[in-house]
Design a protein around this motif. Structure first.
Motif, PDB file in Angstrom:
ATOM      1  N   ILE A  74     -23.836  21.925   3.391  1.00 41.18           N
ATOM      2  CA  ILE A  74     -24.578  21.458   2.213  1.00 41.18           C
ATOM      3  C   ILE A  74     -23.876  20.262   1.580  1.00 41.18           C
ATOM      4  O   ILE A  74     -24.530  19.286   1.168  1.00 41.18           O
ATOM      5  CB  ILE A  74     -24.720  22.597   1.189  1.00 41.18           C
ATOM      6  CG1 ILE A  74     -25.448  23.797   1.808  1.00 41.18           C
ATOM      7  CG2 ILE A  74     -25.464  22.102  -0.054  1.00 41.18           C
ATOM      8  CD1 ILE A  74     -26.826  23.495   2.310  1.00 41.18           C
ATOM      9  N   PHE A  75     -22.555  20.309   1.507  1.00 48.10           N
ATOM     10  CA  PHE A  75     -21.800  19.184   0.937  1.00 48.10           C
ATOM     11  C   PHE A  75     -22.077  17.897   1.702  1.00 48.10           C
ATOM     12  O   PHE A  75     -22.304  16.836   1.107  1.00 48.10           O
ATOM     13  CB  PHE A  75     -20.304  19.490   0.957  1.00 48.10           C
ATOM     14  CG  PHE A  75     -19.443  18.309   0.609  1.00 48.10           C
ATOM     15  CD1 PHE A  75     -19.205  17.965  -0.718  1.00 48.10           C
ATOM     16  CD2 PHE A  75     -18.882  17.527   1.616  1.00 48.10           C
ATOM     17  CE1 PHE A  75     -18.426  16.860  -1.031  1.00 48.10           C
ATOM     18  CE2 PHE A  75     -18.096  16.420   1.303  1.00 48.10           C
ATOM     19  CZ  PHE A  75     -17.866  16.083  -0.031  1.00 48.10           C
ATOM     20  N   LEU A  76     -22.067  17.992   3.032  1.00 45.55           N
ATOM     21  CA  LEU A  76     -22.276  16.794   3.843  1.00 45.55           C
ATOM     22  C   LEU A  76     -23.668  16.214   3.626  1.00 45.55           C
ATOM     23  O   LEU A  76     -23.844  14.990   3.529  1.00 45.55           O
ATOM     24  CB  LEU A  76     -22.057  17.135   5.318  1.00 45.55           C
ATOM     25  CG  LEU A  76     -22.016  15.962   6.301  1.00 45.55           C
ATOM     26  CD1 LEU A  76     -20.992  14.933   5.880  1.00 45.55           C
ATOM     27  CD2 LEU A  76     -21.720  16.477   7.707  1.00 45.55           C
ATOM     28  N   ILE A  77     -24.663  17.084   3.519  1.00 46.87           N
ATOM     29  CA  ILE A  77     -26.022  16.622   3.254  1.00 46.87           C
ATOM     30  C   ILE A  77     -26.106  15.939   1.891  1.00 46.87           C
ATOM     31  O   ILE A  77     -26.720  14.869   1.746  1.00 46.87           O
ATOM     32  CB  ILE A  77     -27.016  17.797   3.326  1.00 46.87           C
ATOM     33  CG1 ILE A  77     -27.264  18.183   4.781  1.00 46.87           C
ATOM     34  CG2 ILE A  77     -28.346  17.440   2.655  1.00 46.87           C
ATOM     35  CD1 ILE A  77     -28.182  19.369   4.948  1.00 46.87           C
ATOM     36  N   MET A  78     -25.496  16.546   0.876  1.00 48.99           N
ATOM     37  CA  MET A  78     -25.559  15.962  -0.468  1.00 48.99           C
ATOM     38  C   MET A  78     -24.851  14.615  -0.515  1.00 48.99           C
ATOM     39  O   MET A  78     -25.310  13.687  -1.189  1.00 48.99           O
ATOM     40  CB  MET A  78     -24.964  16.928  -1.481  1.00 48.99           C
ATOM     41  CG  MET A  78     -25.756  18.223  -1.644  1.00 48.99           C
ATOM     42  SD  MET A  78     -27.493  17.935  -2.088  1.00 48.99           S
ATOM     43  CE  MET A  78     -27.293  17.276  -3.758  1.00 48.99           C
ATOM     44  N   MET A  79     -23.739  14.494   0.181  1.00 44.64           N
ATOM     45  CA  MET A  79     -23.054  13.203   0.229  1.00 44.64           C
ATOM     46  C   MET A  79     -23.917  12.146   0.919  1.00 44.64           C
ATOM     47  O   MET A  79     -23.987  10.993   0.482  1.00 44.64           O
ATOM     48  CB  MET A  79     -21.721  13.346   0.961  1.00 44.64           C
ATOM     49  CG  MET A  79     -20.641  14.025   0.141  1.00 44.64           C
ATOM     50  SD  MET A  79     -20.260  13.132  -1.406  1.00 44.64           S
ATOM     51  CE  MET A  79     -19.711  11.554  -0.763  1.00 44.64           C
ATOM     52  N   LYS A  80     -24.602  12.550   1.978  1.00 42.95           N
ATOM     53  CA  LYS A  80     -25.429  11.602   2.722  1.00 42.95           C
ATOM     54  C   LYS A  80     -26.584  11.083   1.879  1.00 42.95           C
ATOM     55  O   LYS A  80     -26.918   9.892   1.924  1.00 42.95           O
ATOM     56  CB  LYS A  80     -25.965  12.283   3.988  1.00 42.95           C
ATOM     57  CG  LYS A  80     -26.958  11.429   4.773  1.00 42.95           C
ATOM     58  CD  LYS A  80     -27.503  12.186   5.971  1.00 42.95           C
ATOM     59  CE  LYS A  80     -28.572  11.373   6.686  1.00 42.95           C
ATOM     60  NZ  LYS A  80     -29.164  12.091   7.840  1.00 42.95           N
ATOM     61  N   HIS A  81     -27.195  11.963   1.077  1.00 41.51           N
ATOM     62  CA  HIS A  81     -28.419  11.601   0.372  1.00 41.51           C
ATOM     63  C   HIS A  81     -28.225  11.324  -1.120  1.00 41.51           C
ATOM     64  O   HIS A  81     -29.200  11.025  -1.800  1.00 41.51           O
ATOM     65  CB  HIS A  81     -29.463  12.708   0.547  1.00 41.51           C
ATOM     66  CG  HIS A  81     -29.995  12.802   1.938  1.00 41.51           C
ATOM     67  ND1 HIS A  81     -30.963  11.955   2.428  1.00 41.51           N
ATOM     68  CD2 HIS A  81     -29.673  13.637   2.964  1.00 41.51           C
ATOM     69  CE1 HIS A  81     -31.219  12.269   3.687  1.00 41.51           C
ATOM     70  NE2 HIS A  81     -30.462  13.279   4.027  1.00 41.51           N
ATOM     71  N   SER A  82     -27.007  11.419  -1.621  1.00 41.75           N
ATOM     72  CA  SER A  82     -26.793  11.108  -3.034  1.00 41.75           C
ATOM     73  C   SER A  82     -25.607  10.174  -3.189  1.00 41.75           C
ATOM     74  O   SER A  82     -25.748   8.960  -3.028  1.00 41.75           O
ATOM     75  CB  SER A  82     -26.611  12.400  -3.845  1.00 41.75           C
ATOM     76  OG  SER A  82     -25.564  13.191  -3.307  1.00 41.75           O
ATOM     77  N   LEU A  83     -24.422  10.715  -3.461  1.00 40.43           N
ATOM     78  CA  LEU A  83     -23.272   9.852  -3.704  1.00 40.43           C
ATOM     79  C   LEU A  83     -22.933   8.975  -2.509  1.00 40.43           C
ATOM     80  O   LEU A  83     -22.631   7.792  -2.665  1.00 40.43           O
ATOM     81  CB  LEU A  83     -22.057  10.707  -4.084  1.00 40.43           C
ATOM     82  CG  LEU A  83     -22.136  11.442  -5.423  1.00 40.43           C
ATOM     83  CD1 LEU A  83     -20.907  12.331  -5.609  1.00 40.43           C
ATOM     84  CD2 LEU A  83     -22.262  10.458  -6.579  1.00 40.43           C
ATOM     85  N   GLY A  84     -22.981   9.571  -1.322  1.00 42.49           N
ATOM     86  CA  GLY A  84     -22.616   8.808  -0.131  1.00 42.49           C
ATOM     87  C   GLY A  84     -23.537   7.635   0.139  1.00 42.49           C
ATOM     88  O   GLY A  84     -23.141   6.650   0.753  1.00 42.49           O
ATOM     89  N   ALA A  85     -24.772   7.740  -0.342  1.00 42.23           N
ATOM     90  CA  ALA A  85     -25.735   6.662  -0.099  1.00 42.23           C
ATOM     91  C   ALA A  85     -25.410   5.402  -0.880  1.00 42.23           C
ATOM     92  O   ALA A  85     -25.853   4.317  -0.518  1.00 42.23           O
ATOM     93  CB  ALA A  85     -27.137   7.145  -0.455  1.00 42.23           C
ATOM     94  N   CYS A  86     -24.643   5.547  -1.971  1.00 42.34           N
ATOM     95  CA  CYS A  86     -24.324   4.377  -2.790  1.00 42.34           C
ATOM     96  C   CYS A  86     -22.821   4.193  -2.965  1.00 42.34           C
ATOM     97  O   CYS A  86     -22.396   3.398  -3.806  1.00 42.34           O
ATOM     98  CB  CYS A  86     -24.994   4.486  -4.165  1.00 42.34           C
ATOM     99  SG  CYS A  86     -24.566   5.988  -5.064  1.00 42.34           S
TER     100      CYS A  86
END
Length: 221
Positions: free
Chosen positions: A177-189
């Motif tokens: 779940i952490f990896l998905i959230m990073m990909k689509h939220s913080l990690g995206a920017c």
């Protein structure tokens, strides 16, 4: 542009609308749900992106809720049958099985557009309890069941030490779940130098989990 060219373009658009298939609509819906969220996505936008009329969309999916459910089944819950079959046929150690399934999850779900559905559900579940219940039934429950079976296999074979399986499941799911959230939220920017390679992350998480799970000779249960 000549009248003949205009007529040809008009005919092409009509043929595309007539020949539209559910797969095209589901692809367009997935893109928009991930980009905008469920609440902000309008049915007419999905139809327009697929190149069909709103009426054509409703022939296949009478409501936006039904469209969303079809997207989830097509891209996520429909995968569990093949994963269960792989589980039954797997002949290696349970540690290898855990690594395999984590990597496969990333390749088939995490690295795809469909992973954005998980972020969508986390952010919008409270506003759409019916869809949340559907997602629980179609994705979360079979997913945690599969992880539970992997842990139980390892314990039964003496490869994993006895643990509280019901809660150990969360220890396996949480990094995903952490990896998905990073990909689509913080990690995206995040800045380009932010070090998060998905494959290295998955491998490292599995190494740490297995260090805690694997039975050690002479250790007391």
């Amino acid at each position: 542009m000549s009248s003949t060219r205009l007529a040809d373009d008009s005919q092409s658009r009509r043929e595309r609308r007539k020949e539209a298939r559910p797969g095209e609509l589901l692809d367009a819906a997935l893109d928009l749900f991930v980009e905008k969220g469920f609440a902000a996505t309008r049915s007419e936008e999905v139809a327009a992106r697929a190149g069909v009329s709103k009426g054509t969309l409703f022939l296949y999916f009478p409501t936006k809720e039904e469209l969303f459910k079809a997207v989830v089944r097509e891209n996520m819950s429909g995968r569990f049958a093949e994963w269960q079959e792989e589980f039954m046929k797997f002949e290696g150690s349970t540690a290898d099985m855990a690594r395999h399934f984590m990597r496969v999850w990333w390749e088939r779900i995490g690295a795809t557009r469909a992973s954005g559905i998980t972020k969508l559900m986390i952010s919008e579940a409270r506003n759409f309890p019916e869809l949340a219940a559907f997602y629980q039934q179609e994705v979360i429950r079979p997913g945690t069941d599969l992880v539970r079976r992997i842990l139980q296999r390892g314990i039964a074979r003496g490869e994993f030490r006895p643990v509280d399986v019901e809660y150990a499941v969360f220890g396996v799911v949480a990094p995903m779940i952490f990896l998905i959230m990073m990909k689509h939220s913080l990690g995206a920017c995040a800045p380009q130098d932010y070090p998060l390679d998905p494959q290295r992350y998955v491998d490292t998480q599995m190494d740490m989990l297995l260090q805690g799970l694997c039975a050690r000779p002479g250790a007391q249960a």
